[in-house]
Write an enzyme that holds these catalytic residues in place. Structure first.
Site, PDB file in Angstrom:
ATOM      1  CE  LYS A  66      -2.760  -1.759   3.242  1.00 13.14           C
ATOM      2  NZ  LYS A  66      -3.895  -1.917   4.198  1.00 13.14           N
ATOM      3  CG  ASN A 150       3.372   0.926  16.514  1.00 11.80           C
ATOM      4  OD1 ASN A 150       2.665   0.015  16.087  1.00 11.80           O
ATOM      5  ND2 ASN A 150       4.581   1.163  16.031  1.00 11.80           N
ATOM      6  CD  GLU A 154      11.244   5.748  18.027  1.00  2.00           C
ATOM      7  OE1 GLU A 154      12.064   5.979  18.933  1.00  2.00           O
ATOM      8  OE2 GLU A 154      10.669   4.641  17.887  1.00  2.00           O
ATOM      9  NE  ARG A 155       5.441   2.571  11.340  1.00  2.00           N
ATOM     10  CZ  ARG A 155       5.017   1.573  10.565  1.00  2.00           C
ATOM     11  NH1 ARG A 155       5.422   0.327  10.786  1.00  2.00           N
ATOM     12  NH2 ARG A 155       4.172   1.798   9.576  1.00  2.00           N
ATOM     13  CG  LEU A 211      -8.034  -2.382  11.715  1.00  2.00           C
ATOM     14  CD1 LEU A 211      -7.100  -1.371  11.058  1.00  2.00           C
ATOM     15  CD2 LEU A 211      -9.446  -1.826  11.792  1.00  2.00           C
ATOM     16  CE1 TYR A 213     -10.864 -12.400   5.255  1.00  2.00           C
ATOM     17  CE2 TYR A 213     -10.224 -10.090   5.264  1.00  2.00           C
ATOM     18  CZ  TYR A 213     -10.326 -11.304   4.611  1.00  2.00           C
ATOM     19  OH  TYR A 213      -9.879 -11.421   3.319  1.00  2.00           O
TER      20      TYR A 213
END
Length: 267
Positions: A66, A150, A154-155, A211, A213
């Site tokens: 992505k 997280n 940093e993210r 998020l 499945y």
């Protein structure tokens, strides 16, 4: 040459997207050529070029492509730019336009199917990758009080700065209190990692939403149920983000409940 559509990813054989888009198209009497194309990160640009040369008009993109998809676009929408992630490609002339439909798909599933209103809710987002970024912006714009955690701080800090959300260290989650909504967006369920967050994060009548499945969502959903939350997987989000992509490509907005019910029954 008829227009063609596809979903790119690695692995991709498990993808439900071809089935979802086939059901959407059948409802409108549209003859649809939609295929799954396996592509590694290194091979993606070449595979996308070949797809365009073969009449590709639009594509969905999943892990791990992505962010690379965003880089390959001549232009991206505001929501894709903010998420730094593209899951929907639209061919315009000799170039690609990128969009992100994950945030809107998440909110539609959460609100319309599961009857949870995020406005005013205390929400915790676990993870800070592409899909997590899209969901973070969606939750903040919907009026949730968002906290982000997280494993790589940093993210989380970068996403917190972008969304004006609170950031908490992963190891300090136990001190964060209880949340009305806990959203899991890490890769833990896709590997052997265990869900080790404290059950004290779950408020009374809380919703816990993964998020992912299927098997990838199972560890978090088990944790959520043990903690007393209403556990929801991302199948509905998948259907809703696909519906938004379909609408962008074809100018028709599909009805999603029948498709969701068929997929849920088959699983």
């Amino acid at each position: 040459m008829s227009a063609r559509y596809a979903v790119f990813g690695q692995p991709i054989a498990h993808s439900l997207s071809p089935r979802i888009h086939a059901m959407f198209a059948a409802a409108f009497g549209i003859a649809l050529d939609y295929r799954a194309i396996e592509a590694s990160l290194d091979a993606f640009a070449g595979a996308l070029d070949a797809f365009a040369a073969d009449g590709g008009a639009g594509a969905n993109v999943t892990l791990p492509l992505k962010r690379e998809a965003a880089r390959l676009c001549a232009v991206v929408t505001d929501r894709a730019r903010r998420a730094d992630s593209v899951n929907t490609l639209i061919r315009e002339g000799d170039a690609w336009r990128g969009d992100s439909t994950e945030g809107i798909g998440f909110l539609r599933d959460l609100r319309d199917r599961h009857r949870f209103e995020p406005r005013g809710a205390r929400a915790l987002l676990l993870g800070a990758g592409g899909a997590a970024r899209a969901v973070a912006f969606a939750l903040v714009e919907a009026g949730a009080a968002l906290t982000i955690a997280n494993r790589t701080r940093e993210r989380a800090a970068s996403l917190g700065d972008a969304t004006h959300a609170q950031v908490v260290d992963w190891n300090a989650l136990a001190e964060s209190g209880a949340f009305d909504l806990v959203v899991h967006a890490t890769a833990a369920g896709h590997g052997d990692a265990l869900i080790t967050v404290p059950s004290s994060l779950v408020a009374s009548n809380a919703v816990a939403y993964d998020l992912s499945y299927g098997a990838a969502a199972a560890p978090f959903l088990a944790w959520a149920q043990n903690a007393g939350a209403r556990a929801i997987d991302g199948l509905g989000m998948l259907v809703e983000q696909a519906a938004e992509s379909f609408s962008i490509w074809h100018g028709r907005t599909p009805e999603t409940d029948r498709v969701y019910a068929a997929l849920r029954a088959s699983r």
